[in-house]
Design a protein around this motif. Structure first.
Motif, short mmCIF file in Angstrom:
data_model
loop_
_atom_site.label_atom_id
_atom_site.label_comp_id
_atom_site.label_asym_id
_atom_site.label_seq_id
_atom_site.Cartn_x
_atom_site.Cartn_y
_atom_site.Cartn_z
N LEU A 246 0.93 -1.21 0.09
CA LEU A 246 -0.06 -0.01 0.04
C LEU A 246 0.93 1.27 -0.06
CD1 LEU A 246 -2.80 1.43 0.52
CD2 LEU A 246 -2.45 1.19 2.69
N GLY A 247 0.59 2.27 -0.83
CA GLY A 247 1.22 3.48 -0.87
C GLY A 247 0.59 4.52 -0.56
N LEU A 248 0.89 5.39 0.45
CA LEU A 248 0.25 6.53 1.07
C LEU A 248 1.03 7.77 0.85
CD1 LEU A 248 -0.77 4.73 4.35
CD2 LEU A 248 -2.46 5.41 2.62
N ALA A 249 0.37 8.69 0.18
CA ALA A 249 1.06 10.02 0.03
C ALA A 249 0.14 11.05 0.73
CB ALA A 249 1.17 10.29 -1.42
N PRO A 250 1.02 12.06 1.56
CA PRO A 250 0.43 13.00 2.19
C PRO A 250 -0.27 14.02 1.60
CG PRO A 250 2.70 13.51 2.16
CD PRO A 250 2.54 12.29 1.39
N ASN A 251 -1.46 14.68 2.02
CA ASN A 251 -2.20 15.71 1.14
C ASN A 251 -2.99 16.60 2.10
OD1 ASN A 251 -3.75 17.28 -0.45
ND2 ASN A 251 -5.08 15.69 -0.99
N VAL A 252 -2.12 17.45 2.91
CA VAL A 252 -2.57 18.25 4.12
C VAL A 252 -2.79 17.43 5.22
CG1 VAL A 252 -3.80 20.27 4.81
CG2 VAL A 252 -3.26 19.96 2.39
#
Length: 500
Positions: A246-252
């Motif tokens: 699973l790839g998680l990227a920050p967005n605020v």
């Protein structure tokens, strides 16, 4: 001085409180295990002594579990106990709404109003981030506010956030690729070996090119990939486990799901092996054999001095690259174009045309021709110099490398790469007549008949200088240049091995 342990002897009030609480939870269940727990607590409330010595360790611990005599499992593991606890939690939930859970599909479930924060997603808010959250009226619909707009039961919310926070807290189950935090796990109870392989295949802790040390995991991966390339089966029971990435990227304050992968470890190894084979190009013997990761490719399309290089890479590139690797589909053309652009911009620098950039061009072209059913063209794109190739773009790239080496020999330095490479790779008809004239001057200066013969051999398969090269031809030009350059500076005995 040893610290004296206090015995945990409950008061009458606490015993009565526990007994009343368990009666509410268990209710009128007829399960033998649950009835035994109630009977145990009732005897304690009524003051009936336990048949346990006063110095038993049970009195020195705050955690106690129950098990029926002659049974292996604990009572709290019984399905009746789990159902009783779930029913109690649902009844005592403070949720304002009930509905169908989008995760489990169950009806009339207490829905989570807000979701627990995730800790450990790189570059997210210090307080954490959520996958599901609505904090502006424009994000809501049908009169639903907050997380009721994406109905997930409190149980499912607790389960996924607890699991993710656990994975994010473990260094052996988490790596960083650019701005994406990647977590991975398997369905095996003992998965240490599998985790090491997944981590290394994703590019975690990739060794430096000049590092001469080898870890056991790196050696194992290289051995596995050799088997994959030779068509041998990767028969290992440990590779049959189900693998999740699973790839998680920050967005605020949110974490967006960049990618998701679910398959066996064996298939993941095979797909990664195909990618490694596509990327493989000859390189200096001084450089350590290693896998080129997705992060390496993304970094190669940014300016060399960039510290937070991922800030200059569109997020779509990483997602597209990952999907191409694990699915065997086309590599993203956007990344291919970006690599060519950086090569043209930095061609004059020593690092401008390196094995990572050239490897991606080769990988893209191989898969491009594979999808076009042009097997012959795909097979021409070899690991090292292909002297049998008659492709015009590839041959002119080789010719440019010979001209550069000739100028270096004649003048002690070379400038044609910084001055002419970008235009030669795109508009050869405008540049090569000038370069050929320069080369004749250099040949006369040093009696360079060796270089003259090489140029003549390469040009024998070229009928004309095209006015322009398309993107595929530009990639083959770079590959031809790189192969010929590496061949020129390869030791004689190594050249013989390449030609064999």
């Amino acid at each position: 001085m040893t610290k004296r342990r206090k015995k945990l002897i409950p008061t009458a009030e606490r015993l009565r409180s526990a007994y009343d609480a368990y009666q509410k939870i268990i209710g009128l269940s007829e399960d033998a295990g649950l009835k035994a727990v109630i009977a145990f607590l009732k005897n304690r409330v009524e003051g009936i002594p336990l048949d346990i010595p006063v110095d038993h360790p049970v009195y020195q611990s705050g955690n106690v579990v129950f098990r029926l005599a002659d049974e292996k499992g604990y009572i709290h593991e019984r399905s009746e106990a789990k159902n009783a606890w779930e029913t109690y939690c649902n009844a005592s939930s403070s949720s304002e709404e009930c509905g169908q859970c989008l995760v489990t599909g169950l009806l009339n479930q207490p829905l989570a109003k807000t979701h627990t924060m995730l800790k450990g997603v790189a570059d997210a808010n210090t307080t954490g981030c959520v996958i599901v959250g609505f904090n502006f009226p424009s994000f809501t619909s049908y009169g639903k506010t907050q997380s009721y707009n994406a109905p997930i039961s409190e149980k499912a919310m607790f389960a996924y956030t607890t699991a993710l926070n656990y994975l994010l807290s473990k260094n052996d189950r988490r790596i960083q690729i650019g701005d994406t935090t990647v977590v991975f796990w398997t369905d095996a109870k003992e998965d240490g070996k599998a985790l090491s392989l997944i981590s290394a295949l994703l590019g975690a802790n990739a060794p430096k090119d000049t590092d001469t040390s080898d870890t056991s995991t790196e050696l194992q991966i290289l051995d596995i990939l050799k088997k994959v390339r030779s068509g041998q089966a990767v028969n290992d029971p440990e590779f049959k486990v189900k693998t999740y990435i699973l790839g998680l990227a920050p967005n605020v304050a949110r974490a967006s799901i960049r990618f998701w992968y679910e398959d066996t470890l064996e298939n993941f190894i095979l797909k990664t092996g195909e990618h490694a084979e596509n990327m493989d190009v000859v390189k200096s013997a001084k450089l350590k054999p290693r896998l080129v990761s997705i992060g390496d490719i993304l970094r190669s399309i940014t300016v060399k001095s960039s510290k937070k290089w991922w800030e200059n890479v569109p997020s779509s590139y990483e997602t597209a690259l990952f999907r191409a690797v694990i699915s065997g589909d086309m590599y993203p053309t956007s990344v291919y174009s970006a690599v060519l652009m950086r090569i043209r911009a930095e061609a004059g620098d020593d690092y401008g045309i390196d094995y990572i950039r050239v490897g991606y061009l080769k990988a893209y072209l191989r898969r491009y021709y594979q999808k076009q059913n042009m097997t012959e063209k795909m097979e021409e794109l070899t690991v090292s110099l292909n002297q049998k190739s008659t492709d015009t773009a590839y041959s002119l790239g080789r010719l440019f490398a010979v001209m550069e080496a000739l100028q270096q020999k004649a003048n002690g330095t070379s400038t044609i790469r910084s001055r002419y490479f970008a235009s030669a790779s795109a508009n050869p008809k405008l540049v090569f007549p000038t370069l050929l004239n320069l080369s004749q001057h250099h040949i006369a200066k040093i009696d360079g008949r060796y270089y003259d013969k090489q140029m003549e051999a390469i040009l024998s398969g070229v009928t004309e200088f095209p006015a322009a090269f398309n993107l595929e031809d530009q990639g083959k030009f770079v590959l031809g240049y790189y192969h010929q350059r590496e061949f020129i500076y390869t030791k004689k005995e190594d050249k013989e091995l390449q030609e064999a």
